[in-house]
Write a protein that holds these residues in place. Structure first.
Motif, PDB file in Angstrom:
ATOM      1  N   MET A   9      16.305   7.892 -42.254  1.00  0.00           N
ATOM      2  CA  MET A   9      17.215   7.271 -41.431  1.00  0.00           C
ATOM      3  C   MET A   9      15.754   6.907 -40.057  1.00  0.00           C
ATOM      4  N   GLY A  10      15.634   5.554 -39.731  1.00  0.00           N
ATOM      5  CA  GLY A  10      14.960   5.172 -38.809  1.00  0.00           C
ATOM      6  C   GLY A  10      15.126   5.485 -37.384  1.00  0.00           C
ATOM      7  N   ARG A  11      14.156   5.679 -36.596  1.00  0.00           N
ATOM      8  CA  ARG A  11      14.508   5.959 -35.063  1.00  0.00           C
ATOM      9  C   ARG A  11      13.734   5.155 -34.369  1.00  0.00           C
ATOM     10  N   ARG A  12      14.012   4.649 -32.842  1.00  0.00           N
ATOM     11  CA  ARG A  12      13.476   3.911 -32.178  1.00  0.00           C
ATOM     12  C   ARG A  12      13.710   4.551 -30.817  1.00  0.00           C
TER      13      ARG A  12
ATOM     14  N   ALA B 250      17.451   5.977 -30.419  1.00  0.00           N
ATOM     15  CA  ALA B 250      18.359   5.119 -31.166  1.00  0.00           C
ATOM     16  C   ALA B 250      18.125   5.438 -32.906  1.00  0.00           C
ATOM     17  N   TYR B 251      19.067   5.754 -33.516  1.00  0.00           N
ATOM     18  CA  TYR B 251      18.982   5.904 -35.071  1.00  0.00           C
ATOM     19  C   TYR B 251      19.598   4.872 -35.617  1.00  0.00           C
ATOM     20  N   ASP B 252      19.247   4.697 -36.903  1.00  0.00           N
ATOM     21  CA  ASP B 252      19.776   3.581 -37.754  1.00  0.00           C
ATOM     22  C   ASP B 252      21.512   3.820 -37.896  1.00  0.00           C
ATOM     23  N   ASP B 253      22.038   5.145 -37.867  1.00  0.00           N
ATOM     24  CA  ASP B 253      23.300   5.307 -38.006  1.00  0.00           C
ATOM     25  C   ASP B 253      24.194   5.085 -36.889  1.00  0.00           C
ATOM     26  N   GLY B 254      23.761   4.507 -35.540  1.00  0.00           N
ATOM     27  CA  GLY B 254      24.366   4.221 -34.422  1.00  0.00           C
ATOM     28  C   GLY B 254      24.393   5.405 -33.505  1.00  0.00           C
TER      29      GLY B 254
ATOM     30  N   ASP C 155      10.400   9.003 -39.715  1.00  0.00           N
ATOM     31  CA  ASP C 155      11.344   8.005 -39.018  1.00  0.00           C
ATOM     32  C   ASP C 155      10.740   6.835 -38.108  1.00  0.00           C
ATOM     33  N   ASN C 156       9.388   7.124 -37.688  1.00  0.00           N
ATOM     34  CA  ASN C 156       8.808   6.160 -36.737  1.00  0.00           C
ATOM     35  C   ASN C 156       7.222   6.282 -37.053  1.00  0.00           C
TER      36      ASN C 156
END
Length: 155
Positions: free
Chosen positions: A1-4, A90-94, A40-41
């Protein structure tokens, strides 16, 4: 899962969760800092993560360090508390998580370097090279805070 990560960005999404977390600045007897490159980043970071139900925050710091780096640690101090509502992930899952983390100072007492499913690389970094490594601002702040005082005597 990505994270910003967003820090004081007016275009950042609004937080929808607040999760207690712990991280560690682990220093060896040479003064190096234990770091991991996150999946993730892609950035260098301290070991750490979310606290689980039934766990203490110091226990979380010890568990996360072991899981993410392969090292057993002893906590020897607190670097600081990091609860800036202007810093969200902010994660890809919302999920958009407001930062809520306690950072501990630790020393290794056993284990060996090991990459986890959350990292692509784990290593000891000399102080002179840390400033050149890509890190999000909040992680760099913790490292700077930990290194701003005298190095504790590791006995």
């Amino acid at each position: 899962m990505g994270r910003r990560d967003y820090e004081n960005d007016p275009d950042a999404p609004k937080a929808n969760s607040l999760v207690p977390a712990a991280s560690t600045v682990v220093r060896d007897d040479e003064g190096r800092v234990l770091l991991q490159r996150r999946v993730d980043n892609g950035m260098w970071a301290l070991p750490g993560g979310r606290m689980e139900i039934g766990e203490s925050l110091p226990g979380c710091a010890i568990r996360e360090t072991r899981e993410e780096t392969g090292y057993e640690v002893e906590l020897i101090g607190i670097v600081g508390t990091y609860t800036d509502p202007g810093h969200v992930f902010a994660y890809d899952d919302g999920e958009v998580r407001q930062e809520f983390s306690i950072c501990f100072l630790a020393r290794p007492v056993g284990g060996q370097l090991a990459v986890s499913d959350e990292s692509t690389e784990v290593r000891w970094a000399a102080l002179a090279e840390i400033s050149g490594l890509p890190m999000v601002a909040s992680i760099r702040r913790r490292v700077t805070d930990a290194l701003s005082g005298p190095m504790p005597v590791l006995t």
